[in-house]
Design an enzyme around this catalytic site. Structure first.
Site, PDB file in Angstrom:
ATOM      1  N   ASN A 177      27.259  24.295  -0.438  1.00 11.64           N
ATOM      2  CA  ASN A 177      26.556  25.511  -0.837  1.00 11.64           C
ATOM      3  C   ASN A 177      25.228  25.144  -1.487  1.00 11.64           C
ATOM      4  O   ASN A 177      25.094  24.102  -2.136  1.00 11.64           O
ATOM      5  CB  ASN A 177      27.422  26.399  -1.743  1.00 11.64           C
ATOM      6  CG  ASN A 177      27.915  25.736  -3.006  1.00 11.64           C
ATOM      7  OD1 ASN A 177      28.282  24.562  -3.014  1.00 11.64           O
ATOM      8  ND2 ASN A 177      27.955  26.493  -4.087  1.00 11.64           N
ATOM      9  N   ILE A 178      24.256  26.023  -1.279  1.00 13.55           N
ATOM     10  CA  ILE A 178      22.907  25.801  -1.796  1.00 13.55           C
ATOM     11  C   ILE A 178      22.431  27.107  -2.417  1.00 13.55           C
ATOM     12  O   ILE A 178      22.314  28.117  -1.721  1.00 13.55           O
ATOM     13  CB  ILE A 178      21.940  25.360  -0.674  1.00 13.55           C
ATOM     14  CG1 ILE A 178      22.460  24.080  -0.011  1.00 13.55           C
ATOM     15  CG2 ILE A 178      20.531  25.158  -1.235  1.00 13.55           C
ATOM     16  CD1 ILE A 178      21.750  23.723   1.282  1.00 13.55           C
ATOM     17  N   GLU A 179      22.180  27.098  -3.717  1.00 16.08           N
ATOM     18  CA  GLU A 179      21.731  28.290  -4.418  1.00 16.08           C
ATOM     19  C   GLU A 179      20.227  28.229  -4.646  1.00 16.08           C
ATOM     20  O   GLU A 179      19.625  27.159  -4.594  1.00 16.08           O
ATOM     21  CB  GLU A 179      22.446  28.398  -5.764  1.00 16.08           C
ATOM     22  CG  GLU A 179      23.944  28.524  -5.623  1.00 16.08           C
ATOM     23  CD  GLU A 179      24.683  28.480  -6.944  1.00 16.08           C
ATOM     24  OE1 GLU A 179      25.894  28.725  -6.912  1.00 16.08           O
ATOM     25  OE2 GLU A 179      24.081  28.192  -8.002  1.00 16.08           O
TER      26      GLU A 179
ATOM     27  N   CYS B 137      31.516  34.303   5.667  1.00 14.43           N
ATOM     28  CA  CYS B 137      31.733  33.013   6.334  1.00 14.43           C
ATOM     29  C   CYS B 137      32.934  33.061   7.271  1.00 14.43           C
ATOM     30  O   CYS B 137      32.944  32.392   8.303  1.00 14.43           O
ATOM     31  CB  CYS B 137      31.875  31.891   5.317  1.00 14.43           C
ATOM     32  SG  CYS B 137      30.281  31.468   4.573  1.00 14.43           S
TER      33      CYS B 137
ATOM     34  N   CYS C  63      26.319  29.604   1.717  1.00 15.33           N
ATOM     35  CA  CYS C  63      27.616  28.979   1.468  1.00 15.33           C
ATOM     36  C   CYS C  63      27.733  27.640   2.198  1.00 15.33           C
ATOM     37  O   CYS C  63      27.011  27.362   3.153  1.00 15.33           O
ATOM     38  CB  CYS C  63      28.736  29.894   1.942  1.00 15.33           C
ATOM     39  SG  CYS C  63      28.794  31.493   1.119  1.00 15.33           S
TER      40      CYS C  63
ATOM     41  N   GLU D 225      30.090  26.726   4.204  1.00 19.06           N
ATOM     42  CA  GLU D 225      30.469  26.951   5.602  1.00 19.06           C
ATOM     43  C   GLU D 225      29.250  27.292   6.455  1.00 19.06           C
ATOM     44  O   GLU D 225      29.123  26.835   7.593  1.00 19.06           O
ATOM     45  CB  GLU D 225      31.505  28.087   5.704  1.00 19.06           C
ATOM     46  CG  GLU D 225      32.798  27.801   4.983  1.00 19.06           C
ATOM     47  CD  GLU D 225      32.788  28.213   3.507  1.00 19.06           C
ATOM     48  OE1 GLU D 225      33.878  28.285   2.923  1.00 19.06           O
ATOM     49  OE2 GLU D 225      31.702  28.464   2.936  1.00 19.06           O
TER      50      GLU D 225
ATOM     51  N   CYS E 251      34.426  32.801   2.133  1.00 17.86           N
ATOM     52  CA  CYS E 251      34.171  34.198   1.777  1.00 17.86           C
ATOM     53  C   CYS E 251      34.238  35.057   3.041  1.00 17.86           C
ATOM     54  O   CYS E 251      34.318  34.539   4.161  1.00 17.86           O
ATOM     55  CB  CYS E 251      32.810  34.336   1.098  1.00 17.86           C
ATOM     56  SG  CYS E 251      31.401  34.143   2.219  1.00 17.86           S
TER      57      CYS E 251
END
Length: 130
Positions: free
Chosen positions: A41-43, A88, A52, A54, A85
């Site tokens: 995941n990359i915010e 995803c 996410c 995935e 989620c």
């Protein structure tokens, strides 16, 4: 599930960029022909934007030639048995069948294996959009 799919998801989780949620996640996808693609995941600062694990893995999968997904592994540092989620689940279902195995992992390995059909019993189907 081969241990290497779990290890790929765990290694991806270690590369997560999650400074806002502090909830690193890793995912790995194995294609029907045995290729493995992983993602974290990359915010971003406009949280909750970002993507996410995935989704990142699916990006690598598509750029690597795509195909059919045979199995998926998902791991989160702070939650045993994390599942993809809802968004995803639908993204994975685009390239997987209802029988595709989804391995829910903790730090030591697979905790439970379910199918895409279990996770997304009433997902959108591409054949209905044609």
């Amino acid at each position: 599930m081969s241990h290497d799919l779990f290890e790929a998801a765990k290694a991806a989780m270690a590369k997560a960029y999650a400074p806002y949620s502090r909830f690193p996640v890793g995912a790995a996808i194995r294609t029907a022909d045995g290729k493995v693609f992983a993602g974290a995941n990359i915010e971003v600062a406009s949280y909750p934007e970002g993507w996410c694990a995935e989704t990142t893995a699916l990006g690598h999968f598509v750029m690597g030639g795509g195909g059919r997904i045979a199995e998926v592994a998902v791991i989160a540092e702070r939650m045993p048995k994390v599942t993809p989620c809802g968004g995803c689940r639908q993204r994975l279902a685009e390239f997987a069948g209802p029988e595709t195995k989804v391995h829910l992992c903790d730090a030591t390995g697979v905790v439970e294996t379910v199918t895409m059909g279990d996770l997304l019993p009433y997902g959108f189907r591409a054949d209905l959009l044609k």
